[in-house]
Design a protein around this motif. Structure first.
Motif, PDB file in Angstrom:
ATOM      1  N   UNK A 182       0.832  -1.210   0.000  1.00  0.00           N
ATOM      2  CA  UNK A 182       0.000   0.000   0.000  1.00  0.00           C
ATOM      3  C   UNK A 182       0.867   1.261   0.000  1.00  0.00           C
ATOM      4  N   UNK A 183       2.115   1.127   0.434  1.00  0.00           N
ATOM      5  CA  UNK A 183       3.031   2.278   0.430  1.00  0.00           C
ATOM      6  C   UNK A 183       3.234   2.796  -0.986  1.00  0.00           C
ATOM      7  N   UNK A 184       3.111   1.913  -1.975  1.00  0.00           N
ATOM      8  CA  UNK A 184       3.242   2.327  -3.367  1.00  0.00           C
ATOM      9  C   UNK A 184       2.074   3.215  -3.776  1.00  0.00           C
ATOM     10  N   UNK A 185       0.888   2.858  -3.308  1.00  0.00           N
ATOM     11  CA  UNK A 185      -0.315   3.612  -3.648  1.00  0.00           C
ATOM     12  C   UNK A 185      -0.256   5.033  -3.113  1.00  0.00           C
ATOM     13  N   UNK A 186       0.367   5.184  -1.959  1.00  0.00           N
ATOM     14  CA  UNK A 186       0.420   6.495  -1.312  1.00  0.00           C
ATOM     15  C   UNK A 186       1.708   7.250  -1.612  1.00  0.00           C
ATOM     16  N   UNK A 187       2.510   6.716  -2.522  1.00  0.00           N
ATOM     17  CA  UNK A 187       3.724   7.406  -2.934  1.00  0.00           C
ATOM     18  C   UNK A 187       4.805   7.473  -1.880  1.00  0.00           C
ATOM     19  N   UNK A 188       4.763   6.566  -0.901  1.00  0.00           N
ATOM     20  CA  UNK A 188       5.765   6.579   0.161  1.00  0.00           C
ATOM     21  C   UNK A 188       7.071   5.917  -0.267  1.00  0.00           C
ATOM     22  N   UNK A 189       7.001   5.151  -1.358  1.00  0.00           N
ATOM     23  CA  UNK A 189       8.189   4.466  -1.858  1.00  0.00           C
ATOM     24  C   UNK A 189       7.985   4.224  -3.347  1.00  0.00           C
TER      25      UNK A 189
END
Length: 209
Positions: free
Chosen positions: A182-189
Motif C-alpha cells: 500500500x506504500x506504493x499507492x500512497x507514494x511513500x516508496x
C-alpha cells in the motif's frame, strides 16, 4: 527438460506487484534452467466460470460414459489439468484480496481439484495425485500479514493454498511475501525500491553452493 507453469491472478498488469514478482522468478528460473519450458496462464484472461450442477455431474461420470455436452462442460478443466500434469514446477502470483486469494484463482482451483484426476479416495482416504511437483507462491498484500505481525491472523492466503495444494499432493511449497504494498499507492516508496529486496530473495532461491 523441466517445465514451469506460471499462474498470474492480479487484475492489474503494469502496476501489479505479484506480476512483477512472477516475472523476476521466471527470469531467474530460465537462467537456472536454460533448456526448460515456461508456460504462462493469465487467470484474469481465461474466462473461467463457476462450476455448476452440470459440471459436477460430468466430473463424476466415468470418461467413457460422458455425453458430448458433459465433455464440453469439462473442456476448460481438461485443458488446465493438462497444464498442471505437464509442468514440473508451478509459480503463482497471488495478490491478497480481502484477506484471501483472488476470485479468479479460486475459480481455477475449483476447475482442477477433481476426484481421480488430482486426488483420489482409492483406499478410503484422500490421496493427492500431483506428488513430485513443486509450487512457489509469490504473495503481495497492501498490509503486513507475516507471522508475528499484528495482522497475521487475517492472512488466509497461505494456510488455504498450503492446504489445497497439499491435498492435491504438492507438499514441496515455498511462500514469499511482499507485504506493505500500500506504500506504493500512497507514494511513500517507488516501485523499483519496493521490489528490489523481494527480487533479491527470489534470486537467492536459485543460488547453488
Amino acid at each position: 527438460m523441466p517445465t514451469l507453469l506460471v499462474l498470474n491472478s492480479s487484475p492489474f498488469v503494469e502496476t501489479s506487484v505479484s506480476r512483477g514478482l512472477t516475472s523476476e522468478y521466471v527470469e531467474s528460473w530460465k537462467t537456472a534452467n536454460p533448456s526448460g519450458t515456461v508456460v504462462f496462464r493469465d487467470l484474469t484472461a481465461s474466462s473461467l466460470k463457476t462450476i455448476d450442477a452440470a459440471w459436477v455431474g460430468a466430473a463424476y461420470t466415468s470418461k467413457d460414459a460422458r455425453t458430448a455436452e458433459q465433455k464440453e462442460a469439462l473442456a476448460t478443466s481438461e485443458t488446465l489439468l493438462a497444464e498442471l500434469r505437464a509442468a514440473d514446477e508451478y509459480v503463482l502470483g497471488v495478490p491478497m484480496h480481502n484477506f484471501s486469494v483472488p476470485a479468479v484463482l479460486k475459480l481455477w482451483i475449483d476447475q482442477i481439484a477433481r476426484v481421480n484426476e488430482t486426488f483420489s479416495y482409492a483406499d478410503g482416504s484422500p490421496k493427492g495425485l500431483l506428488a513430485g511437483k513443486k509450487a512457489t507462491f509469490l504473495v503481495a498484500s497492501g498490509g503486513a500479514y507475516d507471522a508475528g505481525t499484528v495482522m497475521a491472523s487475517y492472512n488466509f492466503v497461505e494456510p488455504y493454498l498450503r492446504t489445497v495444494f497439499g491435498f492435491l499432493g504438492v507438499t514441496d511449497t515455498n511462500f514469499l511475501s511482499a507485504g506493505g504494498a500500500s506504500a506504493l499507492m500512497y507514494g511513500k516508496i517507488d516501485r523499483a525500491t519496493f521490489l528490489q529486496p523481494h527480487f533479491e530473495t527470489i534470486r537467492s532461491q536459485f543460488v547453488t553452493a
